[in-house]
Design an enzyme around this catalytic site. Structure first.
Site, PDB file in Angstrom:
ATOM      1  N   HIS A 139       1.816  -4.369   1.508  1.00 31.65           N
ATOM      2  CA  HIS A 139       0.649  -4.646   2.352  1.00 31.65           C
ATOM      3  C   HIS A 139      -0.373  -5.543   1.647  1.00 31.65           C
ATOM      4  CE1 HIS A 139      -1.151  -1.044   0.263  1.00 31.65           C
ATOM      5  NE2 HIS A 139      -2.239  -1.759   0.370  1.00 31.65           N
ATOM      6  N   ASP A 169       6.804   0.113   0.865  1.00 34.38           N
ATOM      7  CA  ASP A 169       5.558  -0.627   0.632  1.00 34.38           C
ATOM      8  C   ASP A 169       5.520  -1.235  -0.770  1.00 34.38           C
ATOM      9  OD1 ASP A 169       3.200  -1.775   1.440  1.00 34.38           O
ATOM     10  OD2 ASP A 169       1.952  -0.066   0.897  1.00 34.38           O
ATOM     11  N   SER A 249      -4.818  -1.171  -4.679  1.00 35.55           N
ATOM     12  CA  SER A 249      -3.450  -1.189  -4.148  1.00 35.55           C
ATOM     13  C   SER A 249      -2.562  -2.104  -4.977  1.00 35.55           C
ATOM     14  CB  SER A 249      -3.447  -1.667  -2.696  1.00 35.55           C
ATOM     15  OG  SER A 249      -3.991  -0.694  -1.843  1.00 35.55           O
TER      16      SER A 249
END
Length: 503
Positions: A139, A169, A249
């Site tokens: 993402h 992911d 992230s």
């Protein structure tokens, strides 16, 4: 006068008599009362023989920080900001009356040749090889037109995407450099709940930020990867209370030695910022996915071929099963690895290769570490008895072979995008003569030289109508030098956008 002296004498005499009586009774002594056989401490602590207590490091987490910080990078991803710019409250700029458009900087219009603005997102990544391979989150890099990687020492590079896996992911990037610092993989299976961990990343673009906490849980599923990964999504997160915020992230979750035990991926928050818990993809999954993407370009998933559901007390009562945990098989696909191994509907899977799998997340994590053709031992309960099944896992095509990425014609591949023919309904609804839709955008001529974004419908190349992907290929092969591209976006098909690329 005599009367006054008599009163004083009586008072003094009374005081002396009182003091003498107190001394006789022992009121002037200080004594300690001792009770035989009473322990000196009323609070006792149980100690388990042989248990090693690990206190917080006296020097903090210096070693973990020093070893991991050089290998954690800042990723700046430039992505389309949306058609014609952004305005508040989700208002479509093309629906605004002209009299009000200036209030929002006149968004959405300005000529057919207007390019889409870009917005920059921020994330993190971890260098896993000295020749420039970097793992991050899907993402973070998804739909990015350009990716800039900034090292801990401020050196800056342009990165290319080697491959992505929405089901976990995880993404693998590459920069052109050698001799880079790396982080070592630790076995996430060895991580214990309560263990100290350190999160390293770039929250809110605050580069090289280190926070610490403990492992709060393992095998956690929060149904966030399923949104992009679908039914094949693997969620078996390491949950921690180390502070993680937007920008973390793709960053590292390391142990006290600075070895990688996970990639920070998500937070549980009602506000979008840290509110107590964060979640990381275990290093065992990260390592396998990164190796697959580097070797094959796509992830090799070994599939069981069964529909499953996690057991609990209520579901067990509904099924009339005398068991409150495990993974219930409610359907076995025809020709699947599960069917060929003898697994049946109604079986309850409890282990894979000896590892207890009493939750869906744990089962999917264990299977997700294997490739098609790998052999695993599934332990399942049937009729109250456990039995082992030898399963040879298959791929999504129902074979045990390696899955290869689909090859695109060279001319189309150079654009760095995936195209799809329009359906007859789309052509009719959009009132077009034909065209092809950009379904995915990666590295290539379109992202390097234009502001095309996913969803764009390409209708003409050098003024000639595009009917389908095959015709697009022919038109591109016959075009030299500068190439003009025309098309529309489905949310505003009456407006034509024009772009130019140089082959």
């Amino acid at each position: 006068m005599k009367k006054f002296l008599l009163i004083v004498f009586v008072a003094v005499l009374g005081g002396l008599i009182a003091l003498g009586g107190a001394n006789y009774l022992g009121w002037g002594d200080t004594r300690y009362v001792e009770v035989a056989n009473t322990p000196t401490s009323l609070t006792s602590f149980a100690t388990a023989p042989g248990t090693r207590v690990v206190p917080a490091p006296t020097d903090g987490f210096v070693i973990a920080a020093e070893r991991s910080l050089p290998a954690v990078v800042h990723i700046k991803a430039s992505k389309p900001a949306g058609r014609g710019g952004q305005i508040p409250f989700g208002i479509d700029p093309d629906q605004l009356p002209d009299a009000f458009r200036d209030l929002f900087g006149n968004p959405g219009r300005g000529g057919n040749d207007q390019e889409m603005p870009l917005q920059q997102g921020s994330g993190s990544g971890v260098i896993i090889s000295s020749d420039g391979y970097i793992v991050s989150n899907n993402h973070v890099v998804e739909d990015a037109e350009t990716l800039e990687v900034v090292l801990n020492d401020e050196r800056t590079y342009t990165a290319k995407v080697i491959g992505t896996d929405p089901t976990t992911d995880i993404a693998l990037l590459k920069i052109e450099e050698t001799g880079l610092p790396t982080v070592q993989f630790a076995n996430s299976d060895d991580v214990r709940v309560g263990e100290w961990v350190v999160a390293v990343g770039n929250p809110f673009s605050l580069t090289s930020t280190v926070t610490a906490g403990i492992v709060s849980a393992k095998g956690r599923s929060i149904d966030i990867v399923r949104r992009s990964g679908g039914d094949l999504a693997i969620e078996s997160f390491i949950q921690t209370d180390a502070v993680v915020n937007p920008g973390n992230s793709g960053g590292a979750l390391v142990n006290q030695n600075g070895d990688l035990i996970g990639i920070n991926t998500a937070i549980s928050s009602p506000t979008g910022v840290f509110a107590g818990y964060s979640f990381a993809v275990p290093s065992a999954i990260v390592k396998k996915v990164a190796e697959d993407l580097r070797e094959f370009g796509v992830v090799q998933r070994g599939l069981l071929g069964a529909q499953i559901r996690q057991l609990n007390t209520a579901y067990a009562r509904e099924l009339d099963i005398d068991r409150n945990n495990g993974v219930y098989v409610f359907e076995v696909m025809e020709g699947s690895a599960a069917e060929e191994a003898g697994i049946q509907s109604g079986d309850v899977i409890v282990a894979v290769d000896g590892v207890r799998t009493l939750r869906n997340s744990t089962l999917l994590e264990q299977l997700g570490r294997h490739r098609p053709g790998d052999q695993v031992t599934i332990t399942a309960e049937r009729d109250g008895k456990e039995r082992d099944f030898t399963v040879v896992l298959k791929n999504s095509e129902g074979t045990t072979g390696i899955v290869r990425p689909s090859e695109k014609p060279e001319a189309v591949a150079s654009l760095g995008a995936k195209f799809e023919d329009l359906s007859e309904d789309d052509v009719r609804q959009l009132r077009l003569q034909g065209g092809v839709a950009v379904t995915e955008l990666g590295n290539g001529l379109l992202s390097e030289q234009t502001r095309v974004r996913p969803g764009f419908i390409l209708t003409r190349v050098n003024g000639r109508q595009v009917e389908d992907v095959q015709q697009l290929q022919r038109l591109l092969e016959s075009s030299k030098g500068a190439v003009t591209l025309e098309g529309v976006y489905p949310d505003n098909p009456e407006r034509t956008y024009k772009y130019a690329i140089v082959k």
